[in-house]
Design an enzyme around this catalytic site. Sequence first.
Site, PDB file in Angstrom:
ATOM      1  N   ASP A  21       1.566   0.477  -2.098  1.00  0.00           N
ATOM      2  CA  ASP A  21       1.428   0.608  -0.648  1.00  0.00           C
ATOM      3  C   ASP A  21       2.817   0.548  -0.021  1.00  0.00           C
ATOM      4  OD1 ASP A  21       0.890  -0.435   2.241  1.00  0.00           O
ATOM      5  OD2 ASP A  21      -1.078   0.140   1.492  1.00  0.00           O
TER       6      ASP A  21
ATOM      7  N   ASN B  16       6.043   5.264  11.291  1.00  0.00           N
ATOM      8  CA  ASN B  16       5.424   6.256  12.178  1.00  0.00           C
ATOM      9  C   ASN B  16       5.776   6.001  13.637  1.00  0.00           C
ATOM     10  OD1 ASN B  16       4.121   7.924  10.333  1.00  0.00           O
ATOM     11  ND2 ASN B  16       2.291   6.619  10.242  1.00  0.00           N
TER      12      ASN B  16
ATOM     13  N   GLU C  24      -0.929   5.379   3.435  1.00  0.00           N
ATOM     14  CA  GLU C  24       0.268   5.105   2.643  1.00  0.00           C
ATOM     15  C   GLU C  24      -0.075   4.463   1.298  1.00  0.00           C
ATOM     16  OE1 GLU C  24      -0.284   1.548   5.494  1.00  0.00           O
ATOM     17  OE2 GLU C  24      -0.709   3.698   5.409  1.00  0.00           O
TER      18      GLU C  24
END
Length: 356
Positions: free
Chosen positions: A224, A232, A271
Amino acid sequence: MIVAQIHLENYQNVDKKIHHEKYHSNFYIVFIYLAQEICIIELTLQNINVIAFTFVIPITMILRNRNKLWWGLLAITPTIIVIMNTFTFSQRYQSIYRVTNLLEPVLIAAVCFILLHWNKPPYYIKYTIALYANFLIHVLVLTLEHHLEFNFVISILLGNCFIILTETSRHHYEVKQQEEISKLHYESIRDDLTGLLNYRAFDQDLKKLSHAEDSTPVLLAILDIDHFKNVNDTYGHLNGNAVLHAFSRKLESKVHHNFDSNCAVYRFGGEEFTIVVKDDSYAKVIKLLNNLNEYFASHPVKTPDGQQIYFSFSGGLTRHLEDETFNQTLARADTLVYQAKNLGRRRILYKSKTDD
């Protein structure tokens, strides 16, 4: 007739995969082939007063290079006339097949063998050569038996042209259809953004592993990307996608390079990534993942607008045990990811069920 045999052949292939000990489909292929040959013999006798096109079906099926049964059917084709002559008590077949006709299947088999081992030309070229070789061999046999007539030659030649056009068109459509099916299958198991395998592929692969007899240990890791929401929010979703793409390409490259074909890399969405490796060295996997973390710490992803994004990831690696399901293995790896994040991120934790 050719299409019917192709469908039977496809059915047999599926049948062997599901019931590998059953071979009853061979009976259907032989039975239907004999019925087809009788129809061809009668039709050509009635229309052009000579038996022709009896080897077209076995030639076609042999060039498809699937079922070896067709070599045997090619060899016994001349005997069908003998059988018909014996059981029908007809004078129509008395003088049709003699010793010279034994040359026909031998020569045709030689042509097919050569074409099958000639890899360069496409199917339609091979098929055209095979059908016209069959035509010339048939004309030779008729000449040796003093049965050759001009109208026979024209009829057989035109028939060959029609068969070649029909079969090559059918084969072209079949290839296109297979390509479309392969494309749809590829798209159904691939993640759109990264090109990695998706959860559907993961689920299919784990079912195969569950039924596999291979005793090689299976290691499963969940990865992860750390603070990806901040990536983002700071750089924008398009640049976040660039990070996901760069990470997936590097991860896939390194995993496949180090573990060859005994591995797979998946993206479940967001992710989160998963790798499955058939290997007994968890230390080797951890070393690879730690090296990746070091790589992205010193090699930022460069965005189209000139920004540089550094990032890290956390992971949980575990071994699948014989007395558990893969969902239990996956859950253990997922727990390890959260533990890695709680311990400060940018680390890979390993633990099996038997660890202290």
